[in-house]
Design an enzyme around this catalytic site. Structure first.
Site, mmCIF file in Angstrom:
data_model
loop_
_atom_site.group_PDB
_atom_site.id
_atom_site.type_symbol
_atom_site.label_atom_id
_atom_site.label_comp_id
_atom_site.label_asym_id
_atom_site.label_seq_id
_atom_site.Cartn_x
_atom_site.Cartn_y
_atom_site.Cartn_z
ATOM 1 N N GLY A 43 34.450 -18.548 18.257
ATOM 2 C CA GLY A 43 33.909 -19.178 19.464
ATOM 3 C C GLY A 43 34.858 -19.264 20.639
ATOM 4 O O GLY A 43 34.450 -19.199 21.787
ATOM 5 N N GLU A 96 39.614 -24.738 21.098
ATOM 6 C CA GLU A 96 38.314 -24.705 20.431
ATOM 7 C C GLU A 96 37.226 -24.609 21.486
ATOM 8 O O GLU A 96 37.390 -25.106 22.610
ATOM 9 C CB GLU A 96 38.188 -25.968 19.562
ATOM 10 C CG GLU A 96 36.825 -26.273 18.986
ATOM 11 C CD GLU A 96 36.370 -25.335 17.888
ATOM 12 O OE1 GLU A 96 36.512 -24.108 18.056
ATOM 13 O OE2 GLU A 96 35.833 -25.830 16.886
ATOM 14 N N ASP A 100 31.444 -30.973 19.130
ATOM 15 C CA ASP A 100 30.065 -31.438 18.952
ATOM 16 C C ASP A 100 30.089 -32.680 18.058
ATOM 17 O O ASP A 100 30.370 -33.776 18.530
ATOM 18 C CB ASP A 100 29.234 -30.283 18.373
ATOM 19 C CG ASP A 100 27.751 -30.598 18.324
ATOM 20 O OD1 ASP A 100 27.379 -31.752 18.546
ATOM 21 O OD2 ASP A 100 26.947 -29.684 18.055
ATOM 22 N N ASP A 156 27.787 -18.777 20.323
ATOM 23 C CA ASP A 156 26.720 -17.948 19.768
ATOM 24 C C ASP A 156 25.529 -18.743 19.262
ATOM 25 O O ASP A 156 25.622 -19.936 18.987
ATOM 26 C CB ASP A 156 27.252 -17.150 18.585
ATOM 27 C CG ASP A 156 27.494 -18.056 17.371
ATOM 28 O OD1 ASP A 156 28.262 -19.028 17.505
ATOM 29 O OD2 ASP A 156 26.880 -17.822 16.316
ATOM 30 N N ARG A 162 27.390 -14.128 22.479
ATOM 31 C CA ARG A 162 28.780 -14.501 22.797
ATOM 32 C C ARG A 162 29.264 -13.819 24.068
ATOM 33 O O ARG A 162 30.149 -14.304 24.748
ATOM 34 C CB ARG A 162 29.718 -14.096 21.647
ATOM 35 C CG ARG A 162 29.527 -14.901 20.368
ATOM 36 C CD ARG A 162 30.711 -14.655 19.434
ATOM 37 N NE ARG A 162 30.431 -15.035 18.055
ATOM 38 C CZ ARG A 162 30.573 -16.259 17.553
ATOM 39 N NH1 ARG A 162 30.986 -17.240 18.335
ATOM 40 N NH2 ARG A 162 30.306 -16.516 16.292
HETATM 41 P P1 XMP Z 1 31.249 -29.695 15.256
HETATM 42 O O1 XMP Z 1 29.902 -30.303 14.992
HETATM 43 O O2 XMP Z 1 31.979 -29.378 14.004
HETATM 44 O O3 XMP Z 1 30.861 -28.337 15.928
HETATM 45 O O4 XMP Z 1 32.047 -30.482 16.255
HETATM 46 C C1 XMP Z 1 31.810 -27.494 16.374
HETATM 47 C C2 XMP Z 1 31.424 -26.078 16.059
HETATM 48 O O5 XMP Z 1 30.011 -25.923 16.005
HETATM 49 C C3 XMP Z 1 29.573 -24.909 16.824
HETATM 50 N N1 XMP Z 1 28.694 -25.485 17.851
HETATM 51 C C4 XMP Z 1 28.012 -24.801 18.741
HETATM 52 N N2 XMP Z 1 27.948 -23.482 18.932
HETATM 53 N N3 XMP Z 1 26.473 -23.843 20.737
HETATM 54 C C5 XMP Z 1 27.171 -23.004 19.938
HETATM 55 O O6 XMP Z 1 27.103 -21.810 20.121
HETATM 56 C C6 XMP Z 1 26.479 -25.187 20.612
HETATM 57 O O7 XMP Z 1 25.837 -25.904 21.368
HETATM 58 C C7 XMP Z 1 27.305 -25.687 19.543
HETATM 59 N N4 XMP Z 1 27.563 -26.930 19.114
HETATM 60 C C8 XMP Z 1 28.425 -26.764 18.078
HETATM 61 C C9 XMP Z 1 30.801 -24.267 17.383
HETATM 62 O O8 XMP Z 1 31.070 -23.105 16.650
HETATM 63 C C10 XMP Z 1 31.931 -25.228 17.173
HETATM 64 O O9 XMP Z 1 33.114 -24.604 16.795
HETATM 65 MG MG MG Z 2 28.823 -20.657 16.161
#
Ligand code: XMP
Ligand code: MG
Length: 177
Positions: A43, A96, A100, A156, A162
């Site tokens: 990402g 990063e 999320d 993605d 991407r």
């Molecule tokens: P967490 O929940 O672990 O999420 O904080 C982080 C990882 O989840 C993916 N992620 C997303 N990828 N659009 C994306 O393409 C989004 O809105 C999204 N939200 C979370 C991402 O890979 C990140 O590293």
């Molecule tokens: Mg992803």
């Protein structure tokens, strides 16, 4: 605009402008330190490439892989990390794409923390405004965004999109529920 994009959230020019600011801040904070950047693939690939070219510091670059998603938009609960680098005695900046739920960054911070870095900081391009189950903070934040699923500029949906040059919101109709 592409047919799978609901709307453009952050246009390319705005991303670049913010990267200039972030790079200035990071440059100031690390100018007299031995910096190791750890980019979290896939990402942060494009974010890292653009940010690092704005950073005139003698840094080292390592990449790790983290996966917590199984294709869709829901996080899977466990994080798999691969290619952990040697960061013993280094000042580390993790790059990063998005903060999320915090699950991924918590796991990364925990694992990298065990490898005896001198310091460990976090830079995220995006941070979602939401209550997080995992208490994790970032030291550098590109943009705070609403809790919507975004794609592009490295991010993605099922490994697609991407390569979009901007950050957009994915259309409902482009999702397989
Ligand atoms: P967490 O929940 O672990 O999420 O904080 C982080 C990882 O989840 C993916 N992620 C997303 N990828 N659009 C994306 O393409 C989004 O809105 C999204 N939200 C979370 C991402 O890979 C990140 O590293
Ligand atoms: Mg992803």
């Amino acid at each position: 605009m592409e047919e799978f994009v609901e709307r453009v959230l952050i246009p390319t020019a705005e991303i670049y402008q913010r990267l200039d600011e972030l790079a200035q801040q990071i440059r100031k904070d690390f100018q007299d330190k031995e910096l190791t950047v750890v980019a979290v693939l896939n990402g942060s690939l494009i974010f890292a490439a653009d940010l690092l070219r704005r950073l005139p510091l003698p840094l080292k670059l390592d990449c790790i892989s983290a996966s917590s998603y199984h294709g869709g938009i829901e996080s899977s609960g466990t994080v798999n990390l691969a290619n952990l680098p040697d960061i013993n005695g280094r000042h580390v900046l993790i790059l990063e794409d998005i903060l999320d739920t915090g699950l991924t960054l918590t796991a990364i911070q925990e694992e990298l923390g065990k490898l005896c870095p001198l310091s460990l900081r976090v830079c995220v391009l995006l941070r979602k405004r939401k209550r997080r189950a995992h208490l994790v903070t970032a030291d550098y934040i590109g943009f705070d965004i609403e809790d919507e699923f975004v794609i592009g500029y490295g991010l993605d949906y099922q490994e697609k999109y991407r390569n979009l040059p901007y950050i957009g919101i994915l259309k409902e109709s482009a999702r397989e529920e």
